[in-house]
Design a protein around this motif. Structure first.
Motif, PDB file in Angstrom:
ATOM      1  N   ILE A  95       0.849  -1.193   0.000  1.00 22.70           N
ATOM      2  CA  ILE A  95       0.000   0.000   0.000  1.00 22.70           C
ATOM      3  C   ILE A  95       0.878   1.234   0.000  1.00 22.70           C
ATOM      4  O   ILE A  95       1.986   1.226   0.555  1.00 22.70           O
ATOM      5  N   SER A  96       0.389   2.270  -0.650  1.00 26.14           N
ATOM      6  CA  SER A  96       1.086   3.547  -0.652  1.00 26.14           C
ATOM      7  C   SER A  96       0.669   4.353   0.578  1.00 26.14           C
ATOM      8  O   SER A  96      -0.520   4.481   0.862  1.00 26.14           O
ATOM      9  N   ARG A  97       1.650   4.879   1.276  1.00 28.23           N
ATOM     10  CA  ARG A  97       1.341   5.656   2.475  1.00 28.23           C
ATOM     11  C   ARG A  97       0.638   6.971   2.131  1.00 28.23           C
ATOM     12  O   ARG A  97      -0.177   7.444   2.899  1.00 28.23           O
ATOM     13  N   SER A  98       0.920   7.552   0.977  1.00 26.07           N
ATOM     14  CA  SER A  98       0.375   8.877   0.664  1.00 26.07           C
ATOM     15  C   SER A  98      -1.032   8.817   0.095  1.00 26.07           C
ATOM     16  O   SER A  98      -1.858   9.665   0.412  1.00 26.07           O
ATOM     17  N   ASP A  99      -1.334   7.838  -0.778  1.00 27.73           N
ATOM     18  CA  ASP A  99      -2.641   7.859  -1.424  1.00 27.73           C
ATOM     19  C   ASP A  99      -3.445   6.577  -1.250  1.00 27.73           C
ATOM     20  O   ASP A  99      -4.550   6.460  -1.756  1.00 27.73           O
ATOM     21  N   GLY A 100      -2.885   5.607  -0.525  1.00 28.51           N
ATOM     22  CA  GLY A 100      -3.646   4.406  -0.210  1.00 28.51           C
ATOM     23  C   GLY A 100      -3.828   3.424  -1.353  1.00 28.51           C
ATOM     24  O   GLY A 100      -4.549   2.434  -1.188  1.00 28.51           O
ATOM     25  N   ARG A 101      -3.186   3.672  -2.510  1.00 26.58           N
ATOM     26  CA  ARG A 101      -3.335   2.684  -3.588  1.00 26.58           C
ATOM     27  C   ARG A 101      -2.722   1.374  -3.137  1.00 26.58           C
ATOM     28  O   ARG A 101      -1.798   1.360  -2.326  1.00 26.58           O
ATOM     29  N   THR A 102      -3.261   0.272  -3.651  1.00 27.21           N
ATOM     30  CA  THR A 102      -2.849  -1.038  -3.174  1.00 27.21           C
ATOM     31  C   THR A 102      -2.417  -1.952  -4.301  1.00 27.21           C
ATOM     32  O   THR A 102      -2.728  -1.707  -5.479  1.00 27.21           O
ATOM     33  N   TYR A 103      -1.742  -2.990  -3.929  1.00 23.83           N
ATOM     34  CA  TYR A 103      -1.365  -4.049  -4.860  1.00 23.83           C
ATOM     35  C   TYR A 103      -1.425  -5.370  -4.111  1.00 23.83           C
ATOM     36  O   TYR A 103      -1.008  -5.447  -2.950  1.00 23.83           O
ATOM     37  N   TYR A 104      -1.954  -6.392  -4.767  1.00 30.27           N
ATOM     38  CA  TYR A 104      -2.043  -7.716  -4.175  1.00 30.27           C
ATOM     39  C   TYR A 104      -1.427  -8.762  -5.104  1.00 30.27           C
ATOM     40  O   TYR A 104      -1.615  -8.707  -6.322  1.00 30.27           O
ATOM     41  N   THR A 105      -0.767  -9.716  -4.504  1.00 32.85           N
ATOM     42  CA  THR A 105      -0.325 -10.879  -5.250  1.00 32.85           C
ATOM     43  C   THR A 105      -1.558 -11.708  -5.612  1.00 32.85           C
ATOM     44  O   THR A 105      -2.505 -11.796  -4.822  1.00 32.85           O
ATOM     45  N   ASP A 106      -1.564 -12.292  -6.792  1.00 35.57           N
ATOM     46  CA  ASP A 106      -2.735 -13.033  -7.256  1.00 35.57           C
ATOM     47  C   ASP A 106      -3.168 -14.118  -6.277  1.00 35.57           C
ATOM     48  O   ASP A 106      -4.363 -14.394  -6.130  1.00 35.57           O
ATOM     49  N   THR A 107      -2.226 -14.725  -5.598  1.00 31.89           N
ATOM     50  CA  THR A 107      -2.557 -15.859  -4.730  1.00 31.89           C
ATOM     51  C   THR A 107      -3.398 -15.459  -3.520  1.00 31.89           C
ATOM     52  O   THR A 107      -4.026 -16.319  -2.901  1.00 31.89           O
ATOM     53  N   VAL A 108      -3.428 -14.167  -3.182  1.00 26.10           N
ATOM     54  CA  VAL A 108      -4.165 -13.754  -1.983  1.00 26.10           C
ATOM     55  C   VAL A 108      -5.348 -12.848  -2.285  1.00 26.10           C
ATOM     56  O   VAL A 108      -6.098 -12.469  -1.370  1.00 26.10           O
ATOM     57  N   LYS A 109      -5.530 -12.497  -3.539  1.00 23.72           N
ATOM     58  CA  LYS A 109      -6.646 -11.610  -3.886  1.00 23.72           C
ATOM     59  C   LYS A 109      -7.966 -12.220  -3.450  1.00 23.72           C
ATOM     60  O   LYS A 109      -8.218 -13.395  -3.649  1.00 23.72           O
ATOM     61  N   GLY A 110      -8.797 -11.399  -2.849  1.00 25.58           N
ATOM     62  CA  GLY A 110     -10.106 -11.841  -2.397  1.00 25.58           C
ATOM     63  C   GLY A 110     -10.129 -12.282  -0.946  1.00 25.58           C
ATOM     64  O   GLY A 110     -11.187 -12.288  -0.320  1.00 25.58           O
ATOM     65  N   ARG A 111      -8.990 -12.642  -0.399  1.00 22.30           N
ATOM     66  CA  ARG A 111      -8.948 -13.060   1.007  1.00 22.30           C
ATOM     67  C   ARG A 111      -8.152 -12.105   1.895  1.00 22.30           C
ATOM     68  O   ARG A 111      -8.399 -12.019   3.090  1.00 22.30           O
ATOM     69  N   PHE A 112      -7.210 -11.410   1.311  1.00 19.90           N
ATOM     70  CA  PHE A 112      -6.366 -10.495   2.059  1.00 19.90           C
ATOM     71  C   PHE A 112      -6.751  -9.061   1.718  1.00 19.90           C
ATOM     72  O   PHE A 112      -7.006  -8.749   0.556  1.00 19.90           O
ATOM     73  N   THR A 113      -6.788  -8.216   2.716  1.00 20.87           N
ATOM     74  CA  THR A 113      -7.046  -6.799   2.503  1.00 20.87           C
ATOM     75  C   THR A 113      -6.022  -5.981   3.273  1.00 20.87           C
ATOM     76  O   THR A 113      -5.882  -6.162   4.483  1.00 20.87           O
ATOM     77  N   ILE A 114      -5.330  -5.110   2.561  1.00 21.53           N
ATOM     78  CA  ILE A 114      -4.366  -4.227   3.204  1.00 21.53           C
ATOM     79  C   ILE A 114      -4.987  -2.852   3.328  1.00 21.53           C
ATOM     80  O   ILE A 114      -5.683  -2.382   2.424  1.00 21.53           O
TER      81      ILE A 114
END
Length: 130
Positions: free
Chosen positions: A51-70
Motif C-alpha cells: 500500500i502507498s502511504r500517501s494515497d492508499g493505492r494497493t497491490y495484491y499478489t494473485d494468490t491472496v486476492k479476495g482473502r487479504f485486505t491491506i
C-alpha cells in the motif's frame, strides 16, 4: 531510519480471520510503499500485498486476492493486513517492510520483490490449524 513493529499473529483455526498490524515510526520522505511479506518454513519470503502511504493505492499478489485486505491508518502510521478464510497454507511468519517511493507512481509486481525494501520488522507468526 524507519522502524516497524508487527503484531496480531497467533494460532487460528482454518476458516477463521485475523488482523495483523504494522506500526511504523521515522518516516521522512513524501511517500513510502509499505508491504506485507510472509515466509513459511522451508520456503522463500513471498510478497502478499502493498500500500502507498500517501494515497492508499494497493497491490495484491494473485494468490491472496479476495482473502487479504491491506489498509492504512495514516494518522497512526499503522498498516493492517486483514486475512479471511484462513488456510493451513497461510501458516508463516508475516513481515512488514517499507521503502520510499515516488508519490503517484504505480504499485506493480516489482513492489513484491523483497530486495526493494530497506526497512523490515521482526515478524509476527501466524499458525493456522486444520
Amino acid at each position: 531510519e524507519v522502524q516497524l513493529v508487527e503484531s496480531g499473529g497467533g494460532l487460528v483455526q482454518a476458516g477463521g480471520s485475523l488482523r495483523l498490524a504494522c506500526t511504523a515510526s521515522g518516516f521522512t520522505a513524501n511517500d513510502y510503499a509499505i508491504a506485507w511479506f510472509r515466509q513459511a518454513p522451508g520456503k522463500e519470503r513471498e510478497g502478499v500485498a502493498a500500500i502507498s502511504r500517501s494515497d492508499g493505492r494497493t497491490y495484491y499478489t494473485d494468490t491472496v486476492k479476495g482473502r487479504f485486505t491491506i489498509s492504512i491508518d495514516a494518522a497512526k502510521n499503522t498498516v493492517f493486513l486483514h486475512i479471511n478464510s484462513l488456510k493451513p497454507e497461510d501458516t508463516a511468519v508475516y513481515y512488514c517492510a517499507t521503502e520510499w517511493r515516488l508519490p503517484g507512481s504505480p504499485l506493480t509486481a516489482a513492489t513484491m520483490n523483497p530486495e526493494f525494501y530497506g526497512s523490515w520488522g521482526q515478524g509476527t507468526r501466524v499458525t493456522v490449524s486444520s
